[in-house]
Design a protein around this motif. Structure first.
Motif, PDB file in Angstrom:
ATOM      1  N   ARG A 248      -5.139   4.051   1.208  1.00  0.00           N
ATOM      2  CA  ARG A 248      -4.480   3.068   2.065  1.00  0.00           C
ATOM      3  C   ARG A 248      -5.435   2.550   3.127  1.00  0.00           C
ATOM      4  O   ARG A 248      -5.476   1.352   3.413  1.00  0.00           O
ATOM      5  CB  ARG A 248      -3.240   3.673   2.735  1.00  0.00           C
ATOM      6  CG  ARG A 248      -2.044   3.783   1.830  1.00  0.00           C
ATOM      7  CD  ARG A 248      -0.747   3.865   2.620  1.00  0.00           C
ATOM      8  NE  ARG A 248      -0.728   4.985   3.542  1.00  0.00           N
ATOM      9  CZ  ARG A 248      -0.303   6.204   3.224  1.00  0.00           C
ATOM     10  NH1 ARG A 248       0.118   6.463   2.011  1.00  0.00           N
ATOM     11  NH2 ARG A 248      -0.298   7.168   4.126  1.00  0.00           N
TER      12      ARG A 248
ATOM     13  N   THR B 237       5.575  -4.175   6.326  1.00  0.00           N
ATOM     14  CA  THR B 237       5.310  -2.738   6.275  1.00  0.00           C
ATOM     15  C   THR B 237       6.263  -2.021   7.225  1.00  0.00           C
ATOM     16  O   THR B 237       6.775  -2.611   8.177  1.00  0.00           O
ATOM     17  CB  THR B 237       3.853  -2.416   6.665  1.00  0.00           C
ATOM     18  OG1 THR B 237       3.622  -1.009   6.556  1.00  0.00           O
ATOM     19  CG2 THR B 237       3.543  -2.860   8.080  1.00  0.00           C
TER      20      THR B 237
ATOM     21  N   GLU C 142      -0.571   0.255  10.069  1.00  0.00           N
ATOM     22  CA  GLU C 142      -0.974  -0.912   9.282  1.00  0.00           C
ATOM     23  C   GLU C 142      -0.766  -2.186  10.092  1.00  0.00           C
ATOM     24  O   GLU C 142      -1.617  -3.084  10.101  1.00  0.00           O
ATOM     25  CB  GLU C 142      -0.165  -0.992   7.984  1.00  0.00           C
ATOM     26  CG  GLU C 142      -0.615  -0.031   6.898  1.00  0.00           C
ATOM     27  CD  GLU C 142       0.155  -0.217   5.596  1.00  0.00           C
ATOM     28  OE1 GLU C 142       0.757  -1.295   5.400  1.00  0.00           O
ATOM     29  OE2 GLU C 142       0.173   0.711   4.789  1.00  0.00           O
TER      30      GLU C 142
ATOM     31  N   LEU D 136       0.803  -1.225   0.000  1.00  0.00           N
ATOM     32  CA  LEU D 136       0.000   0.000   0.000  1.00  0.00           C
ATOM     33  C   LEU D 136       0.836   1.276   0.000  1.00  0.00           C
ATOM     34  O   LEU D 136       0.273   2.369   0.026  1.00  0.00           O
ATOM     35  CB  LEU D 136      -0.935   0.014   1.221  1.00  0.00           C
ATOM     36  CG  LEU D 136      -1.790  -1.236   1.432  1.00  0.00           C
ATOM     37  CD1 LEU D 136      -2.739  -1.030   2.595  1.00  0.00           C
ATOM     38  CD2 LEU D 136      -2.558  -1.598   0.167  1.00  0.00           C
ATOM     39  N   SER D 137       2.142   1.151  -0.042  1.00  0.00           N
ATOM     40  CA  SER D 137       2.992   2.331   0.125  1.00  0.00           C
ATOM     41  C   SER D 137       2.895   3.315  -1.030  1.00  0.00           C
ATOM     42  O   SER D 137       3.239   4.491  -0.877  1.00  0.00           O
ATOM     43  CB  SER D 137       4.450   1.909   0.333  1.00  0.00           C
ATOM     44  OG  SER D 137       4.915   1.178  -0.776  1.00  0.00           O
TER      45      SER D 137
ATOM     46  N   ARG E 100      -6.540  -1.305   3.330  1.00  0.00           N
ATOM     47  CA  ARG E 100      -6.302  -2.061   4.560  1.00  0.00           C
ATOM     48  C   ARG E 100      -7.534  -2.862   4.933  1.00  0.00           C
ATOM     49  O   ARG E 100      -7.452  -4.044   5.273  1.00  0.00           O
ATOM     50  CB  ARG E 100      -5.950  -1.119   5.721  1.00  0.00           C
ATOM     51  CG  ARG E 100      -4.524  -0.682   5.787  1.00  0.00           C
ATOM     52  CD  ARG E 100      -4.103  -0.348   7.216  1.00  0.00           C
ATOM     53  NE  ARG E 100      -4.999   0.530   7.927  1.00  0.00           N
ATOM     54  CZ  ARG E 100      -4.861   1.847   8.035  1.00  0.00           C
ATOM     55  NH1 ARG E 100      -3.866   2.448   7.420  1.00  0.00           N
ATOM     56  NH2 ARG E 100      -5.705   2.561   8.741  1.00  0.00           N
TER      57      ARG E 100
END
Length: 348
Positions: free
Chosen positions: A169, A191, A196, A161-162, A173
């Motif tokens: 994000r 991560t 997260e 998700l970066s 999630r």
């Protein structure tokens, strides 16, 4: 069975050892998150599990099978990368089914598995589009769908998700958590974002410099960190930590034991502003308004800067001195090596 076991696993690049004897058991169906600062070895460890990096020494088992020399394609794992790694000239349907095509699966089997994965990820209406026609979140769902159709025992996520914006994000999630709930497969997620980690994990593995600092549930790591590093890495804003000697007179005058602690810690959300008195006193140097709360930066004499999370719309302005109080049970005590001191008694 998709349980994993790492036994004294190391990884060296030339003379530089970057993973130092990792021992870890991951249970069937668990959602495990590797978290730590950049360079701690979390992605390298994930790539070793995937078969993309050789294991220098030690053993990796998936189920009862030793995997050290097994090719990546035959380990029963699927990896979702930080970059979407989609073929731009193929449609969503073709991208998702590409791995099955390479394995020479029957066309009707490929179509069925792609349709099932698309339904799971709500991609049915996008199957005939090309990656350039998709948003970042949609592309990431396609990458996850490509992993699903291979029916792996273990899903590996490397900071997936970066590349997304903050709002997306949060949405992704929730989608990944829901996906784990539906599929029930073992998932290992890397991560550097501890939020997260806290929101997704059944258990978190905190890494630093190629070593495991602590393994536990999010609540265990938040409430009972083993050392200063874990205490400050887990939780946002990070825990306030200062020399015990700087605040010992004030704490003991209020009936709070410092004991043998070399350093003490208290989380910003556990500090309360009080009109009169208080255990500690600090002067506001910065107030960061965030909507429903404000993050205050205070100087506490002899102890440096403290962070205080002040709920509500109103907050003290810079230059104002305020009293701080807290429940003594929320105080963390650390020895000279940064390790947590357990069960320190309160002064009567």
């Amino acid at each position: 069975m998709s349980n994993l076991k790492l036994k004294t696993v190391t990884k060296s690049f030339g003379k530089a050892e970057v993973i130092h004897g990792i021992d870890l058991d991951i249970h069937d169906g668990e959602f495990i998150v590797f978290v730590g600062p950049s360079g701690c070895g979390k992605s390298t460890l994930l790539r070793m599990i995937a078969g993309l990096e050789d294991i220098t020494s030690g053993d990796l088992f998936i189920g009862e099978r030793r995997m050290n020399e097994v090719q990546a394609a035959k380990r029963g794992v699927a990896m979702v990368f930080q970059s979407y790694a989609l073929y731009p000239h193929l449609t969503v349907r073709q991208n998702m089914g590409f791995g099955l095509k390479v394995r020479k699966e029957k066309p009707d089997t490929i179509a069925r598995k792609v349709d099932d994965a698309a339904k799971t990820l709500q991609l049915e209406k996008l199957l005939d589009r090309y990656p350039r026609e998709l948003s970042g979140g949609q592309r990431q769902r396609v990458a996850i769908g490509r992993a699903i159709v291979g029916d792996p025992d273990v899903f590996l996520f490397d900071e997936p998700l970066s590349n997304l914006d903050a709002e997306l994000r949060v949405h992704m999630r929730a989608e990944i958590a829901a996906l784990h709930g539906r599929l029930g497969n073992t998932m290992i997620y890397v991560t550097h974002d501890q939020i997260e980690a806290m929101t997704l994990a059944d258990r978190i593995v905190v890494l630093r410099d190629g070593l495991i600092e602590q393994v536990g549930t999010p609540k265990e790591l938040y409430a009972h960190p083993d050392n200063v590093f874990v205490a400050q890495f887990i939780g946002s804003p990070k825990m306030n930590v200062c020399d015990a000697g700087a605040v010992a007179p004030a704490l003991e005058a209020a009936g709070v034991a410092v004991g043998d602690a070399d350093r003490i810690g208290i989380r910003p959300e556990h500090l309360r502003m009080v009109a009169d008195g208080g255990i500690l006193t600090g002067k506001v140097i910065l107030s960061e308004y965030t909507g429903g709360s404000s993050l205050l930066h205070l100087t506490v004499e002899g102890a440096g800067t403290f962070l205080v999370l002040a709920e509500g719309q109103e907050a003290p302005v810079p230059g104002v001195s305020i009293g701080l109080s807290f429940d003594p049970s929320n105080l963390h005590r650390f020895d000279k090596d940064g390790l947590t001191l357990r069960q320190q008694a309160l002064v009567d």
